[in-house]
Motif scaffolding. Sequence first.
Motif, short mmCIF file in Angstrom:
data_model
loop_
_atom_site.label_atom_id
_atom_site.label_comp_id
_atom_site.label_asym_id
_atom_site.label_seq_id
_atom_site.Cartn_x
_atom_site.Cartn_y
_atom_site.Cartn_z
N VAL A 1 50.02 30.18 26.17
CA VAL A 1 49.09 31.21 25.69
C VAL A 1 49.85 32.52 25.56
O VAL A 1 50.63 32.88 26.44
CB VAL A 1 47.89 31.37 26.66
CG1 VAL A 1 47.03 32.56 26.24
CG2 VAL A 1 47.06 30.10 26.71
N ARG A 2 49.65 33.20 24.44
CA ARG A 2 50.28 34.49 24.23
C ARG A 2 49.24 35.60 24.40
O ARG A 2 48.13 35.51 23.87
CB ARG A 2 50.90 34.58 22.83
CG ARG A 2 52.04 33.59 22.61
CD ARG A 2 52.68 33.80 21.26
NE ARG A 2 53.30 35.13 21.17
CZ ARG A 2 53.91 35.58 20.08
NH1 ARG A 2 53.96 34.85 18.98
NH2 ARG A 2 54.45 36.78 20.09
N LEU A 3 49.63 36.61 25.13
CA LEU A 3 48.73 37.73 25.36
C LEU A 3 48.81 38.68 24.16
O LEU A 3 49.89 39.03 23.70
CB LEU A 3 49.14 38.47 26.64
CG LEU A 3 48.10 39.38 27.28
CD1 LEU A 3 46.84 38.62 27.63
CD2 LEU A 3 48.69 40.03 28.54
N SER A 4 47.65 39.08 23.68
CA SER A 4 47.58 39.92 22.50
C SER A 4 47.84 41.38 22.85
O SER A 4 47.13 41.98 23.67
CB SER A 4 46.20 39.78 21.83
OG SER A 4 46.00 40.80 20.89
N ALA A 5 48.87 41.97 22.21
CA ALA A 5 49.16 43.39 22.44
C ALA A 5 48.02 44.27 21.96
O ALA A 5 47.71 45.29 22.58
CB ALA A 5 50.47 43.76 21.73
N ALA A 6 47.39 43.89 20.85
CA ALA A 6 46.26 44.66 20.33
C ALA A 6 45.08 44.63 21.30
O ALA A 6 44.40 45.65 21.51
CB ALA A 6 45.84 44.13 18.97
N LYS A 7 44.84 43.48 21.91
CA LYS A 7 43.75 43.37 22.87
C LYS A 7 44.02 44.20 24.10
O LYS A 7 43.13 44.87 24.64
CB LYS A 7 43.56 41.89 23.24
CG LYS A 7 42.36 41.64 24.16
CD LYS A 7 42.21 40.14 24.44
CE LYS A 7 41.02 39.88 25.36
NZ LYS A 7 40.86 38.44 25.65
N VAL A 8 45.29 44.19 24.55
CA VAL A 8 45.67 45.00 25.71
C VAL A 8 45.51 46.48 25.39
O VAL A 8 44.99 47.25 26.19
CB VAL A 8 47.12 44.69 26.13
CG1 VAL A 8 47.60 45.69 27.18
CG2 VAL A 8 47.22 43.27 26.68
N LYS A 9 45.94 46.88 24.20
CA LYS A 9 45.83 48.29 23.81
C LYS A 9 44.37 48.72 23.72
O LYS A 9 44.00 49.83 24.14
CB LYS A 9 46.53 48.51 22.46
CG LYS A 9 46.55 49.96 22.01
CD LYS A 9 47.34 50.14 20.73
CE LYS A 9 47.37 51.61 20.32
NZ LYS A 9 48.16 51.80 19.05
N ALA A 10 43.52 47.84 23.18
CA ALA A 10 42.09 48.16 23.08
C ALA A 10 41.47 48.33 24.46
O ALA A 10 40.52 49.12 24.64
CB ALA A 10 41.37 47.07 22.30
N ALA A 11 42.01 47.60 25.45
CA ALA A 11 41.49 47.72 26.82
C ALA A 11 42.00 48.99 27.51
O ALA A 11 41.45 49.38 28.55
CB ALA A 11 41.86 46.49 27.63
N GLY A 12 43.07 49.60 26.97
CA GLY A 12 43.60 50.83 27.56
C GLY A 12 44.97 50.70 28.17
O GLY A 12 45.44 51.62 28.85
N GLY A 13 45.67 49.57 27.92
CA GLY A 13 47.00 49.36 28.49
C GLY A 13 48.07 49.32 27.42
O GLY A 13 47.78 49.30 26.22
N THR A 14 49.33 49.29 27.86
CA THR A 14 50.48 49.16 26.95
C THR A 14 51.28 47.95 27.39
O THR A 14 51.74 47.89 28.54
CB THR A 14 51.37 50.41 26.99
OG1 THR A 14 50.58 51.56 26.66
CG2 THR A 14 52.52 50.28 26.00
N LEU A 15 51.47 46.98 26.51
CA LEU A 15 52.10 45.70 26.87
C LEU A 15 53.59 45.72 26.59
O LEU A 15 54.03 46.17 25.54
CB LEU A 15 51.41 44.57 26.09
CG LEU A 15 51.87 43.14 26.40
CD1 LEU A 15 50.70 42.17 26.26
CD2 LEU A 15 52.98 42.70 25.43
N TYR A 16 54.36 45.19 27.57
CA TYR A 16 55.79 44.96 27.40
C TYR A 16 56.04 43.49 27.73
O TYR A 16 55.63 43.01 28.79
CB TYR A 16 56.62 45.84 28.34
CG TYR A 16 56.31 47.31 28.21
CD1 TYR A 16 56.89 48.09 27.22
CD2 TYR A 16 55.41 47.92 29.09
CE1 TYR A 16 56.59 49.43 27.10
CE2 TYR A 16 55.11 49.27 28.98
CZ TYR A 16 55.70 50.02 27.98
OH TYR A 16 55.41 51.34 27.87
#
Length: 362
Positions: free
Chosen positions: A178-193
């Motif tokens: 499963v790949r975590l969506s960077a857009a979904k993380v950003k919409a939640a208020g986080g920044t994904l690395y």
Amino acid sequence: MANQLSKEERRQRREQRRKDQNKQAKSWLREWADALLFAFVAALIIRTFFFEAYRIPTPSMEKTLMTGDFLIVSKMSYGPRTPMVIGIPFTNIYMPGFVLPWVRLPGLGEVERNDIVVFNYPIDLAPVAAKTNYVKRSVGVPGDTLRIDDNQLFVNGDRAQSFPGIQKTYEVQVRNRVRLSAAKVKAAGGTLYRSQQPGRYRINMNDQVAETIRQWPEVTNVELFVLPDGFNEYDRRRFSFSSGFVNHHHLPTTVVPFKGQTVTLTPENYHVYENIITRYEGNNVGRNGDQFTINGEQTNQYTIQQDYYFMMGDNRDNSEDSRFWGFVPQTHVVGKAGMIYFSWDAERWLPRFDRLLNFIHD
């Protein structure tokens, strides 16, 4: 004819009209010059003693303060400083090698714990007022006892107060393939690395966002990212409170220095006080083994001459602050961040309208 004007009289009248017009023009220019001079002097007085504008250039305080925020800083909060250097007003150009005698005028109060403070970057090599302006949160005030355990700050034995804008790095594990969506993380208020390990990600976010992501069905685990104690992430030439290198996730128990405090210098703790004694309080120090000489007198005792503060950015894993370069002297305090009067989003090339004229709450 008697009622006709002579050529000479007509010439004199034309000359008089020109003089009157010139006089009116000079009067108009003088009024404008006086108004501009008054505005310049008034702006200089306001900037020196009352308020100053400041722009946030880096993400070290996100999400409390965003890159591109323009602040009004209150110098009255902690007391304005009289001019320290001679230079060109409203610029960073000053006369090198010439420092004016100065004092701090009475203010509305002292720096309190968790105030958001603008100050001069202590380790710049310049007169105090000419040093770069930084903005951080004053997590430790004079006399406070601080420690950082596993990326958690403790003040006077208690876990430090949390604020919605404080962000840290978390490690997030997801289900297989499963790949975590960077857009979904950003919409939640986080920044994904993306982490090097498959299925594991590092996300910069606050505690509330971490709790939200913890509930996602594709997520199996969320935990705070912590550097191992003793991990040498930075070169050994930088300031350290511990063993000669920086690990900003761990800090041994440290008392924030205060005026009148007497400390006993040892080879083990001198790195904590070196900048204070030499750079900020202007003493000459010599060392011979475990013996110290201060201004020609052999002594291992030193009495602190002013108050100091421990500053940290709210973006805890993306901020160079007191964990890296030490304490902020009281002389370097500029003022308290008061209001965001404008905010520019460089990514979208648009103002952040929801941040305009927002008062800054600690």
